[in-house]
Enzyme design. Structure first.
Site, PDB file in Angstrom:
ATOM      1  N   CYS A   1      28.883  34.819  37.789  1.00  0.00           N
ATOM      2  CA  CYS A   1      28.176  36.067  37.479  1.00  0.00           C
ATOM      3  C   CYS A   1      26.830  35.738  36.818  1.00  0.00           C
ATOM      4  O   CYS A   1      26.766  34.918  35.894  1.00  0.00           O
ATOM      5  CB  CYS A   1      29.025  36.932  36.545  1.00  0.00           C
ATOM      6  SG  CYS A   1      28.142  38.356  35.890  1.00  0.00           S
TER       7      CYS A   1
ATOM      8  N   GLY B   1      56.594  52.789  46.141  1.00  0.00           N
ATOM      9  CA  GLY B   1      55.894  52.537  47.402  1.00  0.00           C
ATOM     10  C   GLY B   1      56.075  53.618  48.447  1.00  0.00           C
ATOM     11  O   GLY B   1      55.390  53.623  49.463  1.00  0.00           O
TER      12      GLY B   1
ATOM     13  N   CYS C   1      32.271  42.599  31.950  1.00  0.00           N
ATOM     14  CA  CYS C   1      31.059  41.784  31.932  1.00  0.00           C
ATOM     15  C   CYS C   1      30.318  41.944  30.599  1.00  0.00           C
ATOM     16  O   CYS C   1      29.918  40.958  29.981  1.00  0.00           O
ATOM     17  CB  CYS C   1      30.155  42.187  33.097  1.00  0.00           C
ATOM     18  SG  CYS C   1      28.817  41.028  33.405  1.00  0.00           S
TER      19      CYS C   1
ATOM     20  N   CYS D   1      27.102  37.183  32.903  1.00  0.00           N
ATOM     21  CA  CYS D   1      28.046  36.647  31.916  1.00  0.00           C
ATOM     22  C   CYS D   1      28.558  35.257  32.296  1.00  0.00           C
ATOM     23  O   CYS D   1      29.254  34.626  31.503  1.00  0.00           O
ATOM     24  CB  CYS D   1      29.221  37.593  31.714  1.00  0.00           C
ATOM     25  SG  CYS D   1      30.415  37.598  33.059  1.00  0.00           S
TER      26      CYS D   1
ATOM     27  N   CYS E   1      29.289  40.643  37.967  1.00  0.00           N
ATOM     28  CA  CYS E   1      30.648  41.175  37.898  1.00  0.00           C
ATOM     29  C   CYS E   1      30.664  42.619  38.383  1.00  0.00           C
ATOM     30  O   CYS E   1      29.775  43.402  38.057  1.00  0.00           O
ATOM     31  CB  CYS E   1      31.156  41.175  36.456  1.00  0.00           C
ATOM     32  SG  CYS E   1      31.607  39.562  35.848  1.00  0.00           S
TER      33      CYS E   1
END
Lengths: 283, 253
Positions: free
Chosen positions: A241, A32, A272, A244, A266
């Site tokens: 979606c 980080g 997808c 899909c 998606c």
């Protein structure tokens, strides 16, 4: 499209790659923490992924398989050109399949498919400093990181709730890495934040213009900041979606005609199409 | 007094080139006591405040806060002290407030910096403190830029006192305000100080404000403390020629 032999492998010269690898090693050692590095001019403009492309060049090997995504999609200009770039200057294999890739360079998304220990996720980062909007002095933000003096970040979230009734930060949502450093996860949607926590893959972040590299090693805790009475919630559009039928992935809203017609699909195109193929096979 | 002092400074010296800003200053502050530092511009008042609060390093001398060496402590420890047991009220509220953050956020910042993570509680505490400094709780979500100068100063005081500090440094808190607003602010500070049992070190060139607030008074000139004692004693029976001049220069209304 052929492999150019006039370039050093992966475009950058070896001493530059060594310098970037040193920065990456330090970044991995201090999860980080933003490590400065000597960012080079790359053959694409700032903001298009100069940081990510340098990190990818430094970790790329001849046997690697590279995938590049831009807002989840493999077929947009940026993704196509960066893939073509590495194919030309390194001759590496490229793919659009998340499962097959060993290095995934990404702009603003984490793939829906769970990543594995043998994969590296490289983020393109426009603004690495999470405190920058609240404290404009860089020297002061660095001191705040050194002293873990992060109360100010909660002031931002407080202001969100006071103004909008909920935490309205929907992307680049700040996280605490390894319970020590405050980090901007680059502008991925807050929906993707939970995927960073304890991820088996190594996550590397490169900011070319700001000349910073940072990292989240595999299996590291990544917590999104929140309040006890306003816990963090990943947000997605409340639809399925159109292609899909998925109800648990991040969706893009797409205009389909000139009369206001729109669908939700998606954002991860590979995920997808995989689901669509599975559906077809089942039918 | 048998109690040990909260803050004690010894032999502080600081020179800016050939000018002595502090020339061998000794100072003790006991818990619950309001001490005023008065003197003309350039006499070293603000420098003394900055040195005592660790914002500036003296050339030599020592500052001790409850057994801790203020000048020797690391920055992390000093910042922790600054946001828990100490407070600093600036002359210009713009230096002490975040002008783009709402009043509630300004008060909540110190709470969040020491680990408060419950929005509802932070907000309740902010409303409570707005009430104590006589700002309408309905203004909680307004930014300080929309407040009057007096309100900004009161907000800065609320923001400083929310973590219940033991010692507050004030640098001319009434400077730049008009007289009626000054009077109200002084009244408010006096009530809060008595309520919370705060020790306050207040720098001012307003002798009347010092008389109203302070138990004890230090008169500074050219980096030296030329006279100190109980406020009424110093003002009614000034011993040093400079103090006599200062007291005789106060305009009577």
């Amino acid at each position: 499209m052929t492999h150019h032999t006039g370039y050093n492998f992966a475009y950058l010269d070896e001493s530059t790659k060594r310098m970037i690898r040193r920065a990456i090693l330090k970044a991995v050692a201090i999860p980080g923490h933003q490590v400065p590095f000597g960012s080079r001019e790359m053959p694409l403009p700032y903001g298009w992924g100069t940081g990510g492309i340098q990190v990818t060049a430094a970790v790329l090997g001849p046997t690697d398989v590279l995938k590049v995504i831009d807002q989840g999609a493999d077929d947009t200009t940026n993704a196509v050109s960066i893939r073509a770039f590495f194919h030309r200057v390194a001759g590496v294999a490229t793919t659009e399949r998340t499962a097959e890739a060993t290095i995934i360079q990404t702009r603003h998304r984490i793939p829906e498919r769970l990543l594995t220990e043998r994969q590296i996720l490289v983020y393109q980062v426009p603004i690495p400093e999470p405190l920058g909007k609240l404290e404009p002095r860089i020297a002061e933000t660095r001191r705040m990181h050194a002293l873990a003096d992060y109360g100010l970040m909660h002031v931002k979230l407080y202001e969100d709730i006071a103004r909008f009734g909920h935490i309205a930060t929907s992307y680049a949502y700040p996280v605490m890495v390894n319970a020590r450093y405050l980090m901007s996860p680059s502008p991925i949607p807050a929906f993707d934040n939970p995927k960073m926590d304890q991820m088996p893959a190594l996550q590397l972040f490169g900011a070319g213009r700001e000349k910073r590299i940072y990292a989240v090693p595999p299996y590291t805790s990544v917590r999104s900041l929140d309040f006890d009475d306003h816990p963090f919630r990943p947000i997605r559009a409340p639809h399925a979606c159109e292609l899909c039928g998925s109800r648990d992935t991040y969706l893009d809203e797409v205009l389909i005609d000139d009369v206001g017609g729109r669908i939700f699909v998606c954002s991860d195109t590979d995920h997808c199409s995989e689901r669509q193929a599975m559906k077809e096979a089942a039918e | 007094m048998s109690m040990p002092p909260l803050l004690s400074a010894r032999d502080l010296e600081l020179r800016f080139g050939r000018v002595a800003a502090l020339d061998g200053v000794d100072l003790d502050i006991w818990p619950g006591e309001v001490v005023a530092i008065v003197g003309e511009s350039g006499s070293g008042k603000t420098t003394l405040l900055r040195v005592l609060s660790g914002l500036m390093r003296p050339d030599s001398g020592s500052v001790d806060y409850r057994g801790q060496d203020v000048l020797g402590m690391g920055e992390a420890a000093r910042r922790r002290l600054m946001r828990t047991e100490w407070g600093f009220v600036h002359q210009n509220p713009r230096d002490g407030l975040r002008m783009a953050v709402s009043a509630g956020g300004n008060i909540g910042e110190r709470l969040m910096a020491i680990g408060a993570r419950h929005y509802g509680n932070i907000r309740a505490e902010a409303a409570n403190w707005l009430g104590r400094v006589e700002i309408d709780a309905a203004r909680m979500d307004d930014v300080p830029a929309k407040f009057s100068g007096g309100m900004q100063q009161r907000l800065q005081i609320a923001r400083t006192l929310v973590t219940q500090p033991k010692l507050v440094f004030m640098d001319e808190p009434t400077g730049g305000l008009d007289v009626s607003v000054q009077a109200r602010l002084l009244d408010l500070i006096r009530a809060l100080v008595a309520d919370l049992g705060l020790a306050v070190l207040i720098v001012t060139h307003d002798i009347a404000a010092a008389r109203l607030l302070a138990h004890r008074m230090l008169v500074m000139r050219e980096g030296c403390v030329v006279e100190q004692g109980l406020t009424d004693r110093v003002l009614d029976d000034p011993q040093h020629p400079y103090t006599q001049l200062l007291v005789s220069s106060v305009l009577a209304a």
